[in-house]
Design a protein around this motif. Structure first.
Motif, PDB file in Angstrom:
ATOM      1  N   UNK A   2       9.964  67.137  54.982  1.00  0.00           N
ATOM      2  CA  UNK A   2      11.169  66.358  54.780  1.00  0.00           C
ATOM      3  C   UNK A   2      11.451  65.530  56.024  1.00  0.00           C
ATOM      4  N   UNK A   3      11.925  64.319  55.816  1.00  0.00           N
ATOM      5  CA  UNK A   3      12.338  63.448  56.911  1.00  0.00           C
ATOM      6  C   UNK A   3      13.864  63.378  56.924  1.00  0.00           C
ATOM      7  N   UNK A   4      14.428  63.422  58.123  1.00  0.00           N
ATOM      8  CA  UNK A   4      15.882  63.464  58.293  1.00  0.00           C
ATOM      9  C   UNK A   4      16.354  62.308  59.163  1.00  0.00           C
ATOM     10  N   UNK A   5      17.414  61.637  58.732  1.00  0.00           N
ATOM     11  CA  UNK A   5      17.980  60.524  59.481  1.00  0.00           C
ATOM     12  C   UNK A   5      19.493  60.698  59.560  1.00  0.00           C
ATOM     13  N   UNK A   6      20.001  60.783  60.797  1.00  0.00           N
ATOM     14  CA  UNK A   6      21.431  60.941  61.017  1.00  0.00           C
ATOM     15  C   UNK A   6      22.112  59.586  61.152  1.00  0.00           C
ATOM     16  N   UNK A  26      11.619  62.617  51.200  1.00  0.00           N
ATOM     17  CA  UNK A  26      10.311  63.255  51.191  1.00  0.00           C
ATOM     18  C   UNK A  26      10.267  64.535  50.389  1.00  0.00           C
ATOM     19  N   UNK A  27      11.347  65.263  50.342  1.00  0.00           N
ATOM     20  CA  UNK A  27      11.436  66.488  49.556  1.00  0.00           C
ATOM     21  C   UNK A  27      12.897  66.759  49.298  1.00  0.00           C
ATOM     22  N   UNK A  28      13.191  67.402  48.179  1.00  0.00           N
ATOM     23  CA  UNK A  28      14.573  67.658  47.834  1.00  0.00           C
ATOM     24  C   UNK A  28      15.256  68.555  48.855  1.00  0.00           C
ATOM     25  N   UNK A  29      16.467  68.185  49.217  1.00  0.00           N
ATOM     26  CA  UNK A  29      17.206  68.914  50.232  1.00  0.00           C
ATOM     27  C   UNK A  29      17.537  70.336  49.803  1.00  0.00           C
ATOM     28  N   UNK A  30      17.566  70.586  48.504  1.00  0.00           N
ATOM     29  CA  UNK A  30      17.934  71.917  48.015  1.00  0.00           C
ATOM     30  C   UNK A  30      16.893  72.982  48.372  1.00  0.00           C
ATOM     31  N   UNK A  31      15.758  72.566  48.901  1.00  0.00           N
ATOM     32  CA  UNK A  31      14.738  73.525  49.350  1.00  0.00           C
ATOM     33  C   UNK A  31      15.044  74.077  50.734  1.00  0.00           C
TER      34      UNK A  31
END
Length: 125
Positions: A2-6, A26-31
């Motif tokens: 997962x890629x994260x952007x603040x 990139x991937x669902x946050x619920x994971x």
């Protein structure tokens, strides 16, 4: 992965408020369970808050409890940090981080696998 952007950082006067966002791709946050950390110049990274994948549980550092609120919207793949009653000592780069949801919610940054680049929060006195 997962890629994260603040986003949402900025300059605010003491007593003011900001809301930070952390958008995932990139991937669902619920994971993932999600956390917010901060690092001020010359200081170690500090845990701020965390939330389970389902939002059932949250966890706060003593220094922010009652002033900050972590939340998430899995449908929007976004985690938030609402910061109220800001103090100059809250000045730092704030980063979000993700840990697989099967791990226990923790303040230990070593338990988080993915990190955003961070957003600067500056609180003037």
């Amino acid at each position: 992965q997962v890629q994260l952007v603040e986003s949402g950082g900025g300059l605010v006067q003491a007593g003011g408020s900001l809301r930070l966002s952390c958008a995932a791709s990139g991937r669902t946050l619920s994971a993932y369970n999600m956390g917010w950390f901060r690092q001020a110049p010359g200081k170690e990274r500090e845990f701020v808050a965390a939330i389970t994948w389902s939002s059932i549980s949250t966890y706060y550092a003593d220094s922010v409890r009652g002033r900050f609120t972590i939340s998430r919207d899995n449908a929007k793949n976004t985690v938030y940090l609402q910061m109220n009653s800001l103090k100059p000592e809250d000045t730092a780069v704030y980063s979000c981080a993700a840990q697989p949801r099967w791990r226990s919610l923790t303040s230990n940054p070593m338990q988080y696998d993915y990190w955003g680049q961070g957003t600067q929060v500056t609180v003037s006195s």
